[in-house]
Design an enzyme around this catalytic site. Sequence first.
Site, mmCIF file in Angstrom:
data_model
loop_
_atom_site.group_PDB
_atom_site.id
_atom_site.type_symbol
_atom_site.label_atom_id
_atom_site.label_comp_id
_atom_site.label_asym_id
_atom_site.label_seq_id
_atom_site.Cartn_x
_atom_site.Cartn_y
_atom_site.Cartn_z
ATOM 1 N N SER B 149 -3.332 -3.015 5.001
ATOM 2 C CA SER B 149 -4.378 -3.944 3.753
ATOM 3 C C SER B 149 -4.326 -5.234 4.096
ATOM 4 C CB SER B 149 -3.516 -3.260 2.526
ATOM 5 O OG SER B 149 -5.181 -3.554 1.748
ATOM 6 N N ARG B 219 -4.644 -4.835 -12.682
ATOM 7 C CA ARG B 219 -3.268 -3.797 -12.034
ATOM 8 C C ARG B 219 -3.833 -2.352 -12.133
ATOM 9 N NH1 ARG B 219 -0.273 -3.825 -6.650
ATOM 10 N NH2 ARG B 219 1.267 -2.427 -8.043
ATOM 11 N N ASP B 312 -9.142 7.248 2.507
ATOM 12 C CA ASP B 312 -9.205 5.951 1.439
ATOM 13 C C ASP B 312 -10.679 5.237 0.746
ATOM 14 O OD1 ASP B 312 -8.519 2.914 1.248
ATOM 15 O OD2 ASP B 312 -6.997 2.926 3.067
ATOM 16 N N HIS B 345 -5.786 4.810 -0.266
ATOM 17 C CA HIS B 345 -5.308 3.602 0.261
ATOM 18 C C HIS B 345 -3.748 3.728 0.379
ATOM 19 C CE1 HIS B 345 -5.784 -0.288 1.450
ATOM 20 N NE2 HIS B 345 -5.068 -1.003 0.786
ATOM 21 N N ASP B 346 -3.386 4.094 -0.881
ATOM 22 C CA ASP B 346 -1.819 3.926 -0.846
ATOM 23 C C ASP B 346 -0.868 4.954 -0.131
ATOM 24 O OD1 ASP B 346 -1.013 2.984 -3.691
ATOM 25 O OD2 ASP B 346 -0.854 4.438 -4.614
#
Lengths: 368, 368
Positions: B149, B219, B312, B345-346
């Site tokens: 990232s 967040r 992602d 994405h994680d």
Amino acid sequence: METSCHDALLFTAEHPLRLRSGATMAEVSVRYETYGTLNAERTNAVFICHALTGDAHAAGRRPGDKRPGWWDTLIGPGKPIDTDVWFVVCPNLLGGCQGTTGPSSTNPATGEPYGLDFPLLAMSDFVTVHRRLGEHLGIERWAALVGGSLGGMQVLEWILTHPSEVDNAIVIAASSRLTAQNIAFSAVGRQAIMRDPEFRDGAFQAQGTSPDKGLSVARMMAHITYLSEDGFQSKFGREAQSGELGHNFGVDFAVESYLEHQGNSFLSRFDALSYLYLTRVMDYFDPFATPDATAALAADPAKVLVVSFDTDWRFSTEHSRRIVRHLEGARVPTSFREISSPWGHDSFLLTIDDYHRTISAFMERAAA
Amino acid sequence: METSCHDALLFTAEHPLRLRSGATMAEVSVRYETYGTLNAERTNAVFICHALTGDAHAAGRRPGDKRPGWWDTLIGPGKPIDTDVWFVVCPNLLGGCQGTTGPSSTNPATGEPYGLDFPLLAMSDFVTVHRRLGEHLGIERWAALVGGSLGGMQVLEWILTHPSEVDNAIVIAASSRLTAQNIAFSAVGRQAIMRDPEFRDGAFQAQGTSPDKGLSVARMMAHITYLSEDGFQSKFGREAQSGELGHNFGVDFAVESYLEHQGNSFLSRFDALSYLYLTRVMDYFDPFATPDATAALAADPAKVLVVSFDTDWRFSTEHSRRIVRHLEGARVPTSFREISSPWGHDSFLLTIDDYHRTISAFMERAAA
């Protein structure tokens, strides 16, 4: 086109509104607009269900309006919902903030705004109120119900529970069951509102303030989901708002300016509590979870058109397909069109030839 | 595995840090951890670049730690980045809040926390600081740079600008140019923070408060983008957090509980200003916009592995393909793998066999 705006007190202490939750409301007033003329046989009435932040002003211009109603591209003389043919009714939703009773209205029991004392709503409550509006107007059958997004969800609830009152239904860019990601976006929007210190446990109106910062953040975030990634890219790319990128924390990219405008302009027309109440109705909506959900509609089917947009990622085509599968499983005559459009969920509000042709053709068959 | 944590004062009034913007910083301290042992020839050093909210603690456990470092699945004895082979260095980023100088550090000019007086940063500033860390450690060449990232973006900047110091580079789930939608998500997160009344124009720390509500909303929203829609669905679906759905505005769906936990737990470890500064570096990063961006790397190429994950949607495979196109256009030896994973994405933080095998194979060739 002339618009005709009315307020009707539809429920009173003598005839209260009974909500699905069991709660009752002693005073419910509904604002609605109409376009076109009801025929003598009362067979040409079309009902419009608005989306989350819509209102009764679907078409035409009122005196002084700079812009026409939110679905003016679709409703009017010679348009897909042709007001030379149809008598069109569009009310503001229960729980809303643009004329119909909602959490910012005065609670007759206290003389103060309801705030969070306003009862939690379900999709079926919208239908209850709107059926009462039909009675009030002397309309027993609707030639068509038409709605996009939350409005489409309401159309679905209506035809599943009271199909005998409906001949045709158009369900656009809607869902019969929000995904975890859909709920997540709603939840974060609500948190932005409820964590704003000006929220005051929902009593902000009585205390002379409002959670504008939270509401604007919720709206900005929602707008990201209304447009496709490619739509954002072709509209804004990485362009600077003015001249060259300034490298700062302000509004530097054009896309930031767009979001700021959307967030701030929303404040003048929408109430934070209505945002909470109406989004929560969508989260809980799950009509096909009920056993025999389609039994009534199967016994007395309306003709249904389901429309999705290929780049809509808020309620993707898969949401529409699920509705179609359930309706076809019940042998309900269902047409389905996935329209190609670069503009994501917002497409249902836009002029897209293939979309408008599809609505026109369906409405022409409805008139035949 | 033993971790070794250090703080190094890398820039001082005598040797200030010159930022890309032209500003200078008279005092920059960097926290970093190391794992494994530097060999006598100093040829086995691997540099880890962390993502937006990462820190120096990439692997192993410090005394009292309940959980290991954020990339412990990838770094350790016998793991894909094998600490029996490699000497691994991971620093906290400039502008961060976990040991390295950032906006919550004391401004030597005022004796107060920097707040918004902290200078705006660019990706190249991270590289400047980290190259200085290499000097400090006596490391002139890095066997590999590895980052996911934002970390992958920094790796890319480093190899484009100083390729002669790098043998191998791994760029995971990264982007060379954020899209309008990417910027939109960043912008709304920053607005949630800056519109929080406790933000106090960035001086919240000096005033003994902090924009916790805004930061937690930012967040929560970011977490929606870190997981794929299917990942959310399989993890949470429409499950109630406890027993049956309660129908209220609280935490009712399991996905709401997850987001609330992510939002709140973030507050104890992250600073709102670091969030602004680091996200803004990503927004402006656009290395291939520079003429001859790849000239230096083409003249002295590092071997590059680019990895993306098929679900992602924060930095989709298309972002990685763009990097690959530019590198291959410059005849840089580039491997590209799109890994299949349901977790969006994680995924770059998770144990996914195909992903780990790909990293292992590349690192084994780097060691050969």
